[in-house]
Motif scaffolding. Structure first.
Motif, short mmCIF file in Angstrom:
data_model
loop_
_atom_site.label_atom_id
_atom_site.label_comp_id
_atom_site.label_asym_id
_atom_site.label_seq_id
_atom_site.Cartn_x
_atom_site.Cartn_y
_atom_site.Cartn_z
N ASP A 28 -5.61 -5.41 -1.89
CA ASP A 28 -5.56 -5.16 -0.45
C ASP A 28 -6.07 -6.41 0.27
N ILE A 29 -5.28 -7.50 0.22
CA ILE A 29 -5.77 -8.77 0.75
C ILE A 29 -5.53 -8.85 2.26
N ASN A 30 -6.32 -9.67 2.95
CA ASN A 30 -6.24 -9.65 4.41
C ASN A 30 -5.12 -10.52 4.98
N VAL A 31 -4.34 -11.20 4.12
CA VAL A 31 -3.13 -11.87 4.62
C VAL A 31 -1.91 -11.28 3.91
N THR A 82 -2.39 -2.54 5.08
CA THR A 82 -2.98 -1.22 5.33
C THR A 82 -3.26 -1.02 6.81
N GLU A 83 -3.78 -2.09 7.46
CA GLU A 83 -4.06 -2.01 8.90
C GLU A 83 -2.77 -1.82 9.69
N ILE A 84 -1.70 -2.49 9.23
CA ILE A 84 -0.42 -2.37 9.94
C ILE A 84 0.06 -0.93 9.92
N PRO A 132 0.84 -1.21 0.00
CA PRO A 132 0.00 0.00 0.00
C PRO A 132 0.87 1.25 0.00
N VAL A 133 0.78 2.03 -1.09
CA VAL A 133 1.60 3.23 -1.22
C VAL A 133 0.96 4.38 -0.45
N ASN A 134 -0.37 4.35 -0.36
CA ASN A 134 -1.11 5.35 0.41
C ASN A 134 -2.32 4.62 0.99
#
Lengths: 235, 338
Positions: free
Chosen positions: B112-115, B178-180, B103-105
């Motif tokens: 945007d996968i969850n793993v 993204t969450e990280i 994710p660049v932004n």
């Protein structure tokens, strides 16, 4: 439609790769086909919605186990053509064993009965509202934490056993003891000359100038050549 | 337009466009990273570096690329032809493949996968195959020794890298990249987890086979290591793959520890610069340190490299993981705790 096509594609490549693992002549090619098979299995997991298992399959089996496998197979010095020599002689025995196994599997499959709610669980790896990483984590680390720890302990014991069996305190090999080296003092000193001044500034002449007998020690010229000291060692 | 993007063809076209929008700047970045490395190394060694082709030598990467393309591809006798050609392709492809989840932004990731973090870890652990296959398929002693070294080295350092990632994941409570980054809105993880940042950085050096851990290609003993038999475009692919991997590792460190697209302080002059620019700045900073390390440290001896990985990093990262978990649990900071 696309999902079904993808499934058949991955499944077909998986089976073809598995066949090639067994039939290819070169063992390194066999391992590479095994890796291809792992990949397609991971893709099938993805299609079934088990993305965590898919990634773990790639990380553990492809990224670690198969690397070690390849490592060993590449180092082996075995004449594989010779190993295959007895194929004609052993083929009937192998065929009989295979046929019996197939028959047994068919018998089991013929009397197979699904549990009444099994269809509901099929291809539904996680309960609704929870992603499957979290669902697996709950099962492994919360519901069955003691069994999980126990299996870890068994693996640890196996590892310690393997190390104890192979570890021999060889006295013939040279070993480096870093702590001992670092703690050593006296023979080697760390000194800091001023920047640009060169070693001469702290009383070290390189190369050490041995005064010829009966002559005064020669003074090295410094003026205007401060930079030359750095090259003293190369003369 | 909206209706077209919803059709399968539209989705495909959009994905291809997104991939192009990421890969083209990435490849230009790779080209200029080779230029930047030579310039920075030259500056550190009081030389000038490339300065003839174009202003400041800026066209040097293109001159090099053209030279590479013009050369003859040599396949050594006794080499396993298919694997020999496949190996550089694998290296280069894997280096590009991993960028799909970066994710660049906020929200700017192709997938945007969850793993996401596991995907990155999986792809980076596959990088060793290009090297092993190259070493084996070349049918050369030097290449094979380089490949074996590389295999042992990359597998060793992956273990401590895994523990570093687990520590960060404990603080985030999600595997999504993204969450990280979002979890670092208030404080970058480099502050509370600084020792892990150091371990991650050194492991990244070992994982990308960079100095001082460049033993797989150690020219003083193995000529050029695993790519000794490669020439022309197949060599160029290895070269590009290595630099793309450097950028990838820098991006991973940026996401895990340096707060991704966030500005260091949430006040006026910093917030004027958009998020993707911050992301690129942080990657450039990591890359500069990569080059700085190369200019500073001599190459490790192989047994010292293994000792560092297994006897220093692994126990330390394991202990730090337990400390982090205990602290999160004791102070009730565990994310998503009920």
């Amino acid at each position: 439609m696309i999902a079904a096509a993808a499934f058949y594609l991955f499944a077909a490549v998986l089976i073809a790769a598995a066949v090639m693992v067994v039939t290819s002549r070169n063992p390194v090619h066999s391992v590479l086909f095994l890796i291809l098979a792992f990949f397609n299995a991971a893709a099938l997991f993805l299609l079934a919605g088990a993305e965590f298992l898919a990634m773990i399959l790639v990380i553990v089996y492809v990224g670690a186990v198969a690397v070690l496998f390849l490592f060993v197979v590449m180092m082996l010095d075995v004449d594989f053509a010779k190993l295959r020599e007895g194929f004609q002689r052993y083929a009937p025995v192998g065929g009989v064993v295979g046929a019996i196994l197939l028959l047994e599997l068919l018998l089991v499959f013929g009397t197979w009965q699904f549990a009444s709610d099994a269809a509901g669980f099929r291809l539904n790896p996680a309960p609704a509202g929870v992603d499957n990483t979290r669902a697996l984590g709950r099962i492994l680390y919360t519901d069955f934490v003691w069994l999980f720890q126990l299996s870890g302990l068994i693996l640890l014991v196996a590892m310690i056993g393997a190390i104890v069996l192979t570890l021999r305190g060889k006295t013939s090999t040279k070993r480096q003891d870093i702590a001992k080296q670092v703690a050593r003092s006296g023979s080697v000193n760390l000194r800091q000359p001023a920047l640009g001044a060169g070693l001469g500034a702290i009383g070290i002449e390189r190369p050490p100038v041995e005064p010829p007998p009966g002559e005064k020690p020669r003074q090295v010229e410094h003026a205007g050549h401060g930079h030359d000291h750095g090259h003293g060692g190369h003369h | 337009m909206e209706a077209f993007l919803a059709t399968p063809v539209g989705v495909l076209a959009l994905t291809v466009a997104q991939a192009m929008a990421l890969l083209v700047p990435l490849l230009i970045g790779v080209a200029y990273l080779t230029w930047a490395e030579r310039k920075v190394l030259a500056a550190m060694q009081l030389r000038k570096g490339p300065n003839v082709v174009g202003p400041f030598g800026l066209l040097q990467p293109f001159a090099d690329a053209i030279k590479m393309l013009m050369k003859e591809t040599i396949i050594p006798a006794g080499a396993s032809r298919v694997l020999f050609i496949l190996a550089p392709m694998i290296t280069f492809m894997l280096a590009m493949l991993a960028w799909a989840v970066i994710p660049v932004n906020d929200g700017w990731a192709i997938a945007d996968i969850n793993v996401g973090i596991l995907y990155l870890f999986a792809i980076s652990s596959l990088g060793v195959y290009g090297i092993i296959i190259a070493g084996w398929a070349s049918n050369s002693k030097y290449a094979f020794l380089g490949a074996l070294r590389s295999a042992a080295q990359m597998v060793s350092y992956e273990v401590s890298m895994g523990f570093v990632i687990v520590t960060v994941l404990l603080c985030v409570g999600s595997l999504n990249l993204t969450e990280i980054v979002r979890a670092q809105a208030d404080m970058w993880f480099i502050i509370p987890l600084f020792p892990m940042f150091v371990i991650m950085f050194i492991s990244a050096l070992a994982e990308t086979n960079r100095a001082p851990f460049d033993l797989p290609e150690g020219e003083s003993e193995l000529v050029a290591g695993f790519f000794v038999e490669y020439s022309s475009m197949s060599f160029a692919l290895f070269f590009l793959g290595e630099y793309a991997n450097m950028i990838l590792m820098s991006a991973l460190i940026t996401i895990l520890f340096l707060g991704g697209w966030y500005a260091p302080f949430d006040i006026a002059p910093f917030t004027w610069i958009p998020g993707p620019m911050w992301f690129v700045f942080k990657i450039c900073f990591c890359l500069f340190v990569f080059i700085w390390v190369r200019a500073t440290f001599p190459r490790y001896r192989y047994d010292q490299l293994m000792r560092l990985g297994w006897k220093v990093f692994l126990p330390f990262s394991l202990v730090w993981l337990v400390i982090t978990a205990a602290a999160l649990k004791l102070f009730g900071w565990l994310p998503g705790a009920v």
